[in-house]
Motif scaffolding. Sequence first.
Motif, PDB file in Angstrom:
ATOM      1  N   LEU A  34      76.534   6.417   1.862  1.00 56.22           N
ATOM      2  CA  LEU A  34      75.998   7.743   1.542  1.00 56.22           C
ATOM      3  C   LEU A  34      75.100   8.241   2.669  1.00 56.22           C
ATOM      4  CD1 LEU A  34      75.167   7.374  -2.256  1.00 56.22           C
ATOM      5  CD2 LEU A  34      77.121   8.529  -1.207  1.00 56.22           C
ATOM      6  N   ASN A  35      74.405   7.335   3.338  1.00 56.74           N
ATOM      7  CA  ASN A  35      73.570   7.740   4.469  1.00 56.74           C
ATOM      8  C   ASN A  35      74.430   8.289   5.607  1.00 56.74           C
ATOM      9  OD1 ASN A  35      70.790   7.782   5.599  1.00 56.74           O
ATOM     10  ND2 ASN A  35      71.752   6.522   7.178  1.00 56.74           N
ATOM     11  N   ASP A  36      75.597   7.649   5.844  1.00 60.56           N
ATOM     12  CA  ASP A  36      76.522   8.152   6.868  1.00 60.56           C
ATOM     13  C   ASP A  36      76.900   9.604   6.564  1.00 60.56           C
ATOM     14  OD1 ASP A  36      76.602   5.682   8.134  1.00 60.56           O
ATOM     15  OD2 ASP A  36      78.414   5.029   7.070  1.00 60.56           O
ATOM     16  N   ILE A  37      77.187   9.859   5.304  1.00 57.69           N
ATOM     17  CA  ILE A  37      77.612  11.202   4.901  1.00 57.69           C
ATOM     18  C   ILE A  37      76.475  12.199   5.070  1.00 57.69           C
ATOM     19  CG2 ILE A  37      78.372  12.599   2.925  1.00 57.69           C
ATOM     20  CD1 ILE A  37      79.802  10.016   1.913  1.00 57.69           C
ATOM     21  N   ALA A  38      75.270  11.795   4.683  1.00 55.36           N
ATOM     22  CA  ALA A  38      74.117  12.687   4.816  1.00 55.36           C
ATOM     23  C   ALA A  38      73.875  13.041   6.274  1.00 55.36           C
ATOM     24  CB  ALA A  38      72.874  12.019   4.220  1.00 55.36           C
ATOM     25  N   VAL A  39      73.928  12.048   7.155  1.00 52.84           N
ATOM     26  CA  VAL A  39      73.705  12.290   8.585  1.00 52.84           C
ATOM     27  C   VAL A  39      74.773  13.224   9.139  1.00 52.84           C
ATOM     28  CG1 VAL A  39      73.697  11.220  10.874  1.00 52.84           C
ATOM     29  CG2 VAL A  39      72.475  10.128   8.980  1.00 52.84           C
TER      30      VAL A  39
END
Length: 225
Positions: A34-39
Amino acid sequence: MARRTKADAQATRSALLDAAEQLFEAQGVSRTSLNDIAVAAGTTRGAIYWHFKDKADLFNAMMERVTLPLESAHAQASQAPGSNTLAELRTALLSALHLIANDAQTRRVLQIATHKVEFTDELGAVQERRLRVHGQCVAHNRLALARAAQESGQSLPVALDTAAIGLQVLIEGLVHQWLVDQSAFDLVHTGQAAVDIYLTGLGLHAQAHKAGNSISAIKNHQNSL
């Protein structure tokens, strides 16, 4: 100001779904955090949790952006008033194949759902949605085939449930194999031949040929959705 806030929230949600599509396609679902997507979306992890419960919820929202129109068309075909239910069903199925073959986003999302996802505990809701949608499509097929048989004044040579499942598996199998190798065959033309042969095998020969909409007619139907 309230309208702008709502518009901003919608823009953020769309950006997150767009980023998820791109990353899921490139890395696979399990390898994308999810962090990858947010970034990638230029936002924060907290923004994801504002819009989605978890990765499975985000994945299902991504699917629904493109599959809901297909599911809606299928449902409308099984319930459409008139005297040629088979024509409506056939057009809906072939319109779906045409959209998959010609719309990049639809194709990308189905590619992810077919070949880039592992049904781990984290993605249990994704598997549940897939089974639910499959069951709904089979139910629509069942209703449409029952009405088509009634309209033709004849009985099907196999159980109605078997006929409905067989038709859905035929479509799903065509799409699955075409996504593996898109150069192997023309999805729309092969799909049209396969659907017509299947319907003829069910004894709906005359109706199948009356329902023989051209590809241009299918395009027009798709544009009207």
